[in-house]
Design an enzyme around this catalytic site. Structure first.
Site, PDB file in Angstrom:
ATOM      1  N   HIS A 138      29.433 -49.523 -22.687  1.00 30.42           N
ATOM      2  CA  HIS A 138      30.564 -49.847 -23.568  1.00 30.42           C
ATOM      3  C   HIS A 138      30.674 -51.342 -23.882  1.00 30.42           C
ATOM      4  O   HIS A 138      30.956 -51.728 -25.015  1.00 30.42           O
ATOM      5  CB  HIS A 138      31.861 -49.343 -22.937  1.00 30.42           C
ATOM      6  N   TYR A 140      38.582 -43.728 -23.147  1.00 26.28           N
ATOM      7  CA  TYR A 140      39.517 -43.169 -24.128  1.00 26.28           C
ATOM      8  C   TYR A 140      40.413 -42.098 -23.502  1.00 26.28           C
ATOM      9  O   TYR A 140      41.464 -41.764 -24.057  1.00 26.28           O
ATOM     10  CB  TYR A 140      38.775 -42.549 -25.321  1.00 26.28           C
ATOM     11  N   ASP A 199      32.466 -39.306 -31.667  1.00 28.10           N
ATOM     12  CA  ASP A 199      32.311 -40.446 -30.773  1.00 28.10           C
ATOM     13  C   ASP A 199      33.521 -40.554 -29.841  1.00 28.10           C
ATOM     14  O   ASP A 199      34.657 -40.621 -30.299  1.00 28.10           O
ATOM     15  CB  ASP A 199      32.167 -41.742 -31.578  1.00 28.10           C
ATOM     16  N   LYS A 245      30.545 -43.115 -23.615  1.00 28.06           N
ATOM     17  CA  LYS A 245      30.182 -44.450 -23.123  1.00 28.06           C
ATOM     18  C   LYS A 245      30.640 -44.646 -21.685  1.00 28.06           C
ATOM     19  O   LYS A 245      31.696 -44.131 -21.298  1.00 28.06           O
ATOM     20  CB  LYS A 245      30.831 -45.530 -24.001  1.00 28.06           C
TER      21      LYS A 245
END
Length: 274
Positions: free
Chosen positions: A110, A52, A47, A77
């Site tokens: 998200h 990120y 994931d 996401k």
């Protein structure tokens, strides 16, 4: 749920591993090594997310693993600043390129943020119809967000990834999603380590010869939750995966659920606006 490769079948018939690796706030060589370690240990679900900042490293580790693409399940996401129909389509292309994957297994919104999520959802529906993603879903959506989405779409999200752990079990949301075949997936399933000193969990862990973290993760699995504990430490990645050789009793499950205190450690989706 006796094996790390066990799956749940999503509402569109796609198989998703019940257990995977989260990569929040892990970057560079640290995340590349974590993904490589996880895949070597048998993890098959990874994931990540655009925000990120590690999609390239995740993609490189996946490619270097030599594992067949159809044996892996990769989630990413779309971030808040990229929401909107055209913006989401562009964001997806960027994520796809960084990951080095033509097809993403699961693409999520998200955060709900504002009503832009409806236009974002239409973009996800297009990507799904075109075969660019195998399943689409949401993250951090509350019941009222899901109800709003339902008014303008016939596509039911396959997954809702939310904060969920013994101190924040979100039972009403979980029950709502279950009734509509929306798979609940937990981020921060270990409450970022804040439950390690809990006496109840320590007692159950001692009884089973397991760690507190392993007991919490097992509780999640036995409650039908997909779990993606994050770690960049090889020993912890291994420890987190060793939860398929024991079972918690009904009494233990209930006792752990009884720790619920509606204690959120992340942002409140109704207060995070953009």
């Amino acid at each position: 749920m006796k094996h790390i490769a066990d799956v749940t079948i999503l509402n569109n018939g796609i198989a998703m591993p019940r257990f995977g690796l989260g990569t929040y706030k892990a970057e560079g060589e640290e995340v590349a090594s974590a993904v490589a370690t996880a895949l070597e240990l048998g993890y098959r679900s990874i994931d990540t997310a655009a925000v990120y900042g590690n999609e390239e490293e995740v993609g490189r580790s996946i490619a270097a693993s030599g594992i067949k693409r159809d044996s892996l399940f990769v989630t990413t996401k779309v971030w808040n600043s990229d929401q909107g129909y055209d913006e989401t389509l562009r964001a997806f292309e960027t994520s796809s390129k960084k990951l080095g994957l033509d097809v993403i297994d699961l693409y999520l919104i998200h955060w709900p943020g504002t009503d832009k999520y409806k236009a974002t959802w239409r973009a996800l529906e297009r990507l799904y119809a075109e075969g660019r993603v195998r399943a689409i879903g949401v993250s951090n959506f509350q019941i009222h967000h899901l109800e709003e989405l339902r008014k303008d779409s016939e596509t039911v999200p396959a997954v809702n990834q939310v904060e969920l752990h013994p101190r924040f079990i979100q039972k009403e949301l979980h029950d709502y999603c279950a009734s509509r075949q929306i798979q609940i997936e937990a981020w921060a399933p270990l409450m970022k380590g804040r439950l390690q000193d809990n006496e109840l969990l320590q007692g159950i862990a001692g009884k089973h010869g397991k760690t507190v973290s392993q007991v919490i993760l097992r509780w999640g699995l036995q409650n039908g939750i997909v779990i993606i504990p994050k770690s960049v430490t090889a020993s912890r990645i291994k420890e987190n995966s060793e939860i398929f050789d024991f079972e918690l009793s009904a009494e233990e499950l209930a006792a752990i659920s009884g720790l619920d205190a509606s204690e959120r450690i992340g942002s409140d989706p109704d207060k995070l606006l953009f």
